[in-house]
Design a protein around this motif. Structure first.
Motif, short mmCIF file in Angstrom:
data_model
loop_
_atom_site.label_atom_id
_atom_site.label_comp_id
_atom_site.label_asym_id
_atom_site.label_seq_id
_atom_site.Cartn_x
_atom_site.Cartn_y
_atom_site.Cartn_z
N MET A 1 0.84 -1.18 0.00
CA MET A 1 0.00 0.00 0.00
C MET A 1 0.89 1.25 0.00
O MET A 1 1.81 1.38 0.79
N SER A 2 0.59 2.16 -0.89
CA SER A 2 1.38 3.38 -1.01
C SER A 2 1.20 4.28 0.20
O SER A 2 0.12 4.37 0.77
N LEU A 3 2.28 4.95 0.56
CA LEU A 3 2.25 5.91 1.66
C LEU A 3 1.77 7.25 1.11
O LEU A 3 2.34 7.79 0.17
N PRO A 4 0.69 7.81 1.68
CA PRO A 4 0.21 9.10 1.18
C PRO A 4 1.07 10.25 1.69
O PRO A 4 1.30 10.38 2.88
N ILE A 5 1.56 11.05 0.75
CA ILE A 5 2.35 12.22 1.13
C ILE A 5 1.82 13.46 0.43
O ILE A 5 1.20 13.39 -0.63
N VAL A 6 2.07 14.60 1.06
CA VAL A 6 1.70 15.89 0.49
C VAL A 6 2.96 16.73 0.32
O VAL A 6 3.80 16.78 1.23
N ASP A 25 12.26 4.61 -5.87
CA ASP A 25 11.56 3.36 -5.57
C ASP A 25 10.69 3.45 -4.31
O ASP A 25 10.20 2.44 -3.81
N TRP A 26 10.48 4.64 -3.79
CA TRP A 26 9.65 4.85 -2.61
C TRP A 26 8.19 4.74 -3.04
O TRP A 26 7.73 5.47 -3.92
N ASP A 27 7.45 3.83 -2.43
CA ASP A 27 6.06 3.58 -2.79
C ASP A 27 5.16 4.62 -2.13
O ASP A 27 4.71 4.44 -1.00
N VAL A 28 4.94 5.72 -2.85
CA VAL A 28 4.16 6.82 -2.30
C VAL A 28 3.06 7.25 -3.28
O VAL A 28 3.17 7.04 -4.48
N ASP A 29 2.03 7.84 -2.71
CA ASP A 29 0.97 8.46 -3.48
C ASP A 29 1.07 9.95 -3.16
O ASP A 29 0.74 10.37 -2.05
N ILE A 30 1.52 10.75 -4.13
CA ILE A 30 1.81 12.16 -3.88
C ILE A 30 0.61 13.03 -4.24
O ILE A 30 0.05 12.92 -5.33
N ALA A 31 0.25 13.89 -3.30
CA ALA A 31 -0.75 14.93 -3.55
C ALA A 31 -0.03 16.27 -3.41
O ALA A 31 0.88 16.42 -2.59
N VAL A 50 2.96 11.83 5.47
CA VAL A 50 4.16 12.67 5.47
C VAL A 50 3.80 13.94 4.71
O VAL A 50 3.14 13.89 3.67
N MET A 51 4.23 15.08 5.25
CA MET A 51 4.00 16.35 4.57
C MET A 51 5.31 17.12 4.44
O MET A 51 6.01 17.33 5.42
N PHE A 52 5.62 17.49 3.21
CA PHE A 52 6.75 18.37 2.93
C PHE A 52 6.15 19.76 2.81
O PHE A 52 5.29 19.99 1.96
N LEU A 53 6.60 20.68 3.66
CA LEU A 53 5.90 21.94 3.82
C LEU A 53 6.82 23.14 3.66
O LEU A 53 7.81 23.28 4.38
N ASP A 54 6.48 24.01 2.70
CA ASP A 54 7.17 25.29 2.55
C ASP A 54 6.64 26.25 3.61
O ASP A 54 5.51 26.11 4.08
N LEU A 55 7.45 27.22 4.00
CA LEU A 55 7.00 28.18 5.01
C LEU A 55 6.31 29.40 4.42
O LEU A 55 5.37 29.92 4.99
N GLN A 70 -1.00 21.21 15.05
CA GLN A 70 -0.81 21.02 16.49
C GLN A 70 -2.14 21.04 17.22
O GLN A 70 -2.38 20.22 18.10
N HIS A 71 -3.02 21.94 16.84
CA HIS A 71 -4.33 22.05 17.49
C HIS A 71 -5.21 20.85 17.16
O HIS A 71 -6.15 20.56 17.88
N GLU A 72 -4.91 20.18 16.04
CA GLU A 72 -5.72 19.03 15.63
C GLU A 72 -5.00 17.72 15.97
O GLU A 72 -5.23 16.71 15.30
N ASP A 73 -4.14 17.74 16.97
CA ASP A 73 -3.39 16.55 17.37
C ASP A 73 -2.57 15.98 16.22
O ASP A 73 -2.87 14.91 15.68
N LEU A 74 -1.55 16.71 15.87
CA LEU A 74 -0.62 16.34 14.80
C LEU A 74 -0.34 14.85 14.77
O LEU A 74 0.11 14.28 15.76
N ASN A 75 -0.65 14.21 13.66
CA ASN A 75 -0.30 12.80 13.52
C ASN A 75 0.25 12.53 12.13
O ASN A 75 -0.08 11.55 11.49
N THR A 76 1.08 13.45 11.70
CA THR A 76 1.76 13.30 10.42
C THR A 76 3.22 13.73 10.61
O THR A 76 3.53 14.51 11.50
N PHE A 77 4.08 13.18 9.80
CA PHE A 77 5.48 13.58 9.82
C PHE A 77 5.62 14.80 8.92
O PHE A 77 5.36 14.70 7.72
N VAL A 78 6.00 15.94 9.49
CA VAL A 78 6.16 17.16 8.69
C VAL A 78 7.64 17.47 8.54
O VAL A 78 8.37 17.58 9.54
#
Length: 122
Positions: A1-6, A25-31, A50-55, A70-78
């Motif tokens: 199963m692909s890892l969903p990332i943004v 070769d990283w099995d990801v589904d990129i949005a 996983v989220m890659f985030l610009d500032l 943080q207010h929504e109980d962060l449960n993603t790797f940023v």
């Protein structure tokens, strides 16, 4: 199963460069998000293990996205990817829950050790 990332960045070029820096070769589904509001919508839709985030983005900055997560109980790797390499910015994103800070332009050599450290890529 692909890892969903943004990949959230207002620059199309930066999104492309980051995509190319990821392991082939990283099995990801990129949005893709072009601003912080879109990034949060994708997160809430379950598309951001996983989220890659610009500032610096329109509508909502990366800092604001981190605060909302943080207010929504962060449960993603940023992983923050930014040209703003000031020590204060780096310290602030860590305080807000980001696991890492990568300076632009991003390279595979910068991303891979972070992914391995957190067990996101073996």
């Amino acid at each position: 199963m692909s890892l969903p990332i943004v990949i959230a960045d207002d620059s199309l070029l930066a999104r492309k460069v980051l995509t190319k820096a990821l392991p082939q070769d990283w099995d990801v589904d990129i949005a893709y998000a072009s601003n912080g509001v879109e990034a949060l919508e994708l997160y809430r839709a379950g598309k951001a293990s996983v989220m890659f985030l610009d500032l610096t983005m329109p509508d909502m900055t990366g800092f604001q996205v981190l605060e909302a997560l943080q207010h929504e109980d962060l449960n993603t790797f940023v992983i923050v990817v930014s040209a703003d390499v000031q020590p204060m910015a780096q310290a602030r994103v860590r305080t807000l829950g980001a696991i890492a800070f990568v300076a632009k332009p991003v390279t595979p050599e910068a991303v891979l050790p972070i992914l391995k450290e957190y067990g996101l890529y073996v």
